[in-house]
Design an enzyme around this catalytic site. Structure first.
Site, PDB file in Angstrom:
ATOM      1  N   LYS A  32       4.771   0.811   9.945  1.00  0.00           N
ATOM      2  CA  LYS A  32       4.802   1.998   9.077  1.00  0.00           C
ATOM      3  C   LYS A  32       4.296   3.222   9.826  1.00  0.00           C
ATOM      4  O   LYS A  32       4.807   4.311   9.641  1.00  0.00           O
ATOM      5  CB  LYS A  32       3.889   1.776   7.872  1.00  0.00           C
ATOM      6  CG  LYS A  32       4.547   1.091   6.700  1.00  0.00           C
ATOM      7  CD  LYS A  32       3.678   1.329   5.463  1.00  0.00           C
ATOM      8  CE  LYS A  32       3.481   0.060   4.688  1.00  0.00           C
ATOM      9  NZ  LYS A  32       2.452   0.150   3.664  1.00  0.00           N
ATOM     10  N   ARG A  82       5.905 -12.628   9.641  1.00  0.00           N
ATOM     11  CA  ARG A  82       6.560 -11.370   9.285  1.00  0.00           C
ATOM     12  C   ARG A  82       7.946 -11.320   9.900  1.00  0.00           C
ATOM     13  O   ARG A  82       8.219 -11.985  10.890  1.00  0.00           O
ATOM     14  CB  ARG A  82       5.806 -10.108   9.717  1.00  0.00           C
ATOM     15  CG  ARG A  82       4.661 -10.255  10.578  1.00  0.00           C
ATOM     16  CD  ARG A  82       3.913  -9.013  11.012  1.00  0.00           C
ATOM     17  NE  ARG A  82       4.398  -7.720  10.652  1.00  0.00           N
ATOM     18  CZ  ARG A  82       3.809  -6.930   9.760  1.00  0.00           C
ATOM     19  NH1 ARG A  82       2.742  -7.343   9.121  1.00  0.00           N
ATOM     20  NH2 ARG A  82       4.277  -5.736   9.515  1.00  0.00           N
ATOM     21  N   GLU A 141       0.868  -1.169   0.000  1.00  0.00           N
ATOM     22  CA  GLU A 141       0.000   0.000   0.000  1.00  0.00           C
ATOM     23  C   GLU A 141       0.911   1.227   0.000  1.00  0.00           C
ATOM     24  O   GLU A 141       1.825   1.312   0.827  1.00  0.00           O
ATOM     25  CB  GLU A 141      -0.887   0.014   1.248  1.00  0.00           C
ATOM     26  CG  GLU A 141      -1.697   1.283   1.267  1.00  0.00           C
ATOM     27  CD  GLU A 141      -2.817   1.315   2.292  1.00  0.00           C
ATOM     28  OE1 GLU A 141      -2.900   0.401   3.126  1.00  0.00           O
ATOM     29  OE2 GLU A 141      -3.594   2.290   2.226  1.00  0.00           O
TER      30      GLU A 141
HETATM   31  P1  ATP Z   1      -0.151  -1.594   6.504  1.00  0.00           P
HETATM   32  O1  ATP Z   1      -0.482  -1.630   7.940  1.00  0.00           O
HETATM   33  O2  ATP Z   1      -0.010  -0.227   5.954  1.00  0.00           O
HETATM   34  O3  ATP Z   1      -0.950  -2.531   5.646  1.00  0.00           O
HETATM   35  P2  ATP Z   1       2.012  -3.400   5.926  1.00  0.00           P
HETATM   36  O4  ATP Z   1       3.302  -3.455   6.680  1.00  0.00           O
HETATM   37  O5  ATP Z   1       1.153  -4.586   5.884  1.00  0.00           O
HETATM   38  O6  ATP Z   1       1.319  -2.133   6.503  1.00  0.00           O
HETATM   39  P3  ATP Z   1       1.876  -3.310   3.041  1.00  0.00           P
HETATM   40  O7  ATP Z   1       2.247  -2.187   2.181  1.00  0.00           O
HETATM   41  O8  ATP Z   1       0.473  -3.735   3.059  1.00  0.00           O
HETATM   42  O9  ATP Z   1       2.368  -2.916   4.490  1.00  0.00           O
HETATM   43  O10 ATP Z   1       2.836  -4.533   2.770  1.00  0.00           O
HETATM   44  C1  ATP Z   1       3.106  -5.055   1.500  1.00  0.00           C
HETATM   45  C2  ATP Z   1       3.500  -6.492   1.636  1.00  0.00           C
HETATM   46  O11 ATP Z   1       4.642  -6.608   2.485  1.00  0.00           O
HETATM   47  C3  ATP Z   1       2.400  -7.304   2.269  1.00  0.00           C
HETATM   48  O12 ATP Z   1       2.252  -8.498   1.537  1.00  0.00           O
HETATM   49  C4  ATP Z   1       2.870  -7.537   3.661  1.00  0.00           C
HETATM   50  O13 ATP Z   1       2.386  -8.729   4.170  1.00  0.00           O
HETATM   51  C5  ATP Z   1       4.391  -7.551   3.493  1.00  0.00           C
HETATM   52  N1  ATP Z   1       5.038  -7.148   4.743  1.00  0.00           N
HETATM   53  C6  ATP Z   1       4.824  -6.028   5.452  1.00  0.00           C
HETATM   54  N2  ATP Z   1       5.549  -6.018   6.583  1.00  0.00           N
HETATM   55  C7  ATP Z   1       6.255  -7.173   6.600  1.00  0.00           C
HETATM   56  C8  ATP Z   1       7.187  -7.767   7.497  1.00  0.00           C
HETATM   57  N3  ATP Z   1       7.546  -7.169   8.636  1.00  0.00           N
HETATM   58  N4  ATP Z   1       7.722  -8.978   7.183  1.00  0.00           N
HETATM   59  C9  ATP Z   1       7.372  -9.579   6.046  1.00  0.00           C
HETATM   60  N5  ATP Z   1       6.498  -9.084   5.157  1.00  0.00           N
HETATM   61  C10 ATP Z   1       5.939  -7.895   5.415  1.00  0.00           C
END
Ligand code: ATP
Ligand code: MG
Length: 559
Positions: A273, A263, A37
């Site tokens: 974020k 994660r 996102e």
């Molecule tokens: P938000 O709360 O804004 O959704 P988010 O960390 O999930 O935050 P996204 O932009 O939705 O951010 O993440 C993009 C991709 O990265 C998603 O598939 C998410 O699962 C993955 N991702 C985010 N944070 C992690 C992490 N700490 N470890 C592994 N994958 C991650």
């Protein structure tokens, strides 16, 4: 786990894919996607997801899409999109086809919402947010049906149309999937699939007054793109039944499957974020790419290389068990890379004047040193010896402590690559501070020690007359606590390491560093690994410390 471990880290996703390929599940195809996102910069956790999604596609000859999951216009921006595109490329990956946006599919998603209404599987609900929470029930109690749940198809179509046309105010109603208010899985208790937002969207402009929820948009976007393996993090495990319900109840063109992995969490930093944005907005750091940030752009500015980040992601593996990875592992990944690949140089960060009394004023002698001790193909560099030298203040003690390997009054030390010098006299100012050493050099010690010669150790140095002035920024971990979010009674901001940045001006680097370019890496001998800052110019040379030569935190933790 360290990279020395001979067992290959597990990747259960690859095991699943290999089975699927064997059984020809998706016609032998592997299509993944990375769906950020655009509401912030990517961080090291995203790097894990990027390496997994793009790496898996590469490994199995498939493709990986870059799709912006842009369903919350208020929180998103073009700046974030640009930074994400940049970061993915920099990490070394290329997506298949164009960059994709969930907003590209808004019309299709809207049509599918209408399809659900017509099937009697979605309804417009006028309950407000608070009422909806009450009706939803809890983990132990079932929910209750909304009084609006039995609206007719015609009424729902008309209302949803009004929502779309913008004649209904924001927050006045939502569209919900009609599934089961008594489901043990709360995600299936008539989840909201569309809400009203009278917001300008960075891609679709003012076209839309209704926006799909993440759950409604995500799986359907996967299906439109023929994604085979939709890989996300474990917090979406409970959403999987909804993902499948939607795929099964809509006339979608393919049948993607969702898989969840744990994660990445790293100690001594944060990967939320929202909190990273807070650090930026409240100016605790110098922007999203501050070299202390765990963002990809911050790591890049800090001097991390794409290969070191990819190697780190390989080392940690992909599993379904949550765990916290030690920051030391990330640091060791960059140390390994730079140890092998960064040219060596000398830089004196806190200079102490050394006058070589038996070397003629105005003369200089050049020495050729290898750029790398173990890699001749990296060539050589030239350093100059003369009467006016500089050494590190901390490399001199008037009275040598036990086992001192540096310079002391009356004692000798080797200057790396040049001569052995002996300290003959210590000059102090009125305050008693040491401001200069008068030394002599021994011409018989050029390059190597003659037989039987004994000098205390080897220190780095530069020639005061032709070394390059520079600024050195000593970066360290951003937090003093392994888990800065661990104490719920305190803010993570309380644990910011006050010494996470120490700026040293008046530093001096060897002459060859006069024309370095941003992002070049070096090992400053005995001082650590450094890179040229992105804002560095020949007039205002700035080096960022990437990492120390050895893990000094492990020692601190052991006390
Ligand atoms: P938000 O709360 O804004 O959704 P988010 O960390 O999930 O935050 P996204 O932009 O939705 O951010 O993440 C993009 C991709 O990265 C998603 O598939 C998410 O699962 C993955 N991702 C985010 N944070 C992690 C992490 N700490 N470890 C592994 N994958 C991650
Ligand atoms: Mg997310």
């Amino acid at each position: 786990m360290t990279k020395q471990d001979s067992v290959k880290p597990t990747n259960f996703i690859h095991q699943i894919i290999e089975q699927d390929l064997e059984n020809n599940v998706h016609g032998g195809q592997v299509i993944t996607r990375f769906p950020p996102e655009p509401n912030g910069y990517l961080h090291i956790g995203h790097a894990k997801s990027i390496c997994l999604n793009f790496g898996t596609a590469l490994k199995y000859g498939g493709q990986c899409h870059l799709r912006f999951d842009d369903t919350n216009p208020e929180k998103e921006s073009q700046e974030y999109i640009d930074s994400i595109v940049n970061d993915v490329r920099w990490l070394g990956f290329q997506w298949a086809g164009d960059i994709r946006y969930t907003s590209d599919y808004f019309q299709q998603l809207y049509d599918w919402a209408v399809f659900l209404i017509k099937e009697g599987k979605a309804y417009v609900d006028d309950l407000n947010a608070e009422q909806m929470r009450e009706y939803r029930g809890t983990l132990t109690e079932p929910g209750k049906n909304s009084p609006y749940r039995e609206r007719s198809v015609e009424e729902n179509l008309a209302l949803f149309e009004q929502m779309k046309e913008g004649t209904r105010p924001e927050g006045s109603c939502v569209l919900r999937a009609k599934i089961d208010m008594a489901s043990p899985n709360i995600n299936l208790r008539d989840p909201v699939i569309y809400r009203i937002r009278h917001a300008h969207h960075h891609q679709s402009g003012d076209d839309w007054k209704v926006y799909p929820s993440y759950d409604f948009a995500h799986g359907q976007s996967d299906a439109i793109e023929q994604i085979t393996h939709s890989i996300c993090t474990l917090e979406f495990e409970d959403h999987r039944p909804l993902y499948e319900w939607l795929i099964n109840n809509l006339p979608v063109p393919s049948q993607p499957k969702q898989y969840e992995f744990s994660r990445l969490e790293l100690n001594y930093t944060i990967t939320s974020k929202r909190k990273l944005k807070q650090l930026v907005d409240e100016k605790h750091v110098d922007g999203w790419n501050d070299p202390r940030m765990p963002t990809i752009s911050g790591l890049r500015r800090r001097g991390y290389t794409p290969a070191s980040i990819r190697n780190f992601c390989d080392m940690i593996g992909v599993t379904r068990s949550n765990g916290i990875v030690d920051m030391a592992m990330l640091e060791s990944a960059i140390r390994d890379d730079l140890d092998a690949n960064a040219p060596r140089a000398m830089c004196v960060t806190r200079p102490l004047k050394v006058t070589i009394t038996n070397f003629a004023e105005g003369e200089e002698e050049w020495f050729e040193l290898p750029a790398h001790p173990k890699n001749d193909s990296m060539g050589s560099r030239r350093v100059s010896f003369g009467r006016n030298l500089l050494i590190e203040q901390e490399d001199f003690e008037e009275v040598a402590p036990r086992k001192w390997k540096r310079l002391a009054a009356g004692e000798a030390v080797r200057l790396r690559g040049a001569y052995v010098i002996r300290c003959e006299e210590v000059i102090k100012n009125d305050a008693g501070e040491i401001i200069e050493l008068k030394c002599t050099y021994d011409p018989a010690t050029k390059g190597v020690n003659p037989e039987g010669y004994k000098a205390n150790g080897v220190i780095h140095w530069v020639n005061a007359d032709n070394s390059v002035p520079c600024e050195v920024r000593l970066y360290d971990r951003l937090f003093t606590e392994a888990n800065p979010e661990g104490d719920k009674s305190r803010s993570f901001l309380d644990f910011i390491n006050p010494e996470s940045l120490v700026v040293l001006t008046g530093c001096r680097a060897e002459p060859g560093l006069v024309d370095v370019k941003p992002e070049q890496n070096f090992q400053f001998e005995r001082m650590g690994y450094f890179c040229v800052d992105q804002n560095s110019t020949p007039e205002n040379l700035i080096f960022n410390r990437t990492v120390t030569l050895r893990d000094s935190w492990a020692k601190i933790q052991k006390g």
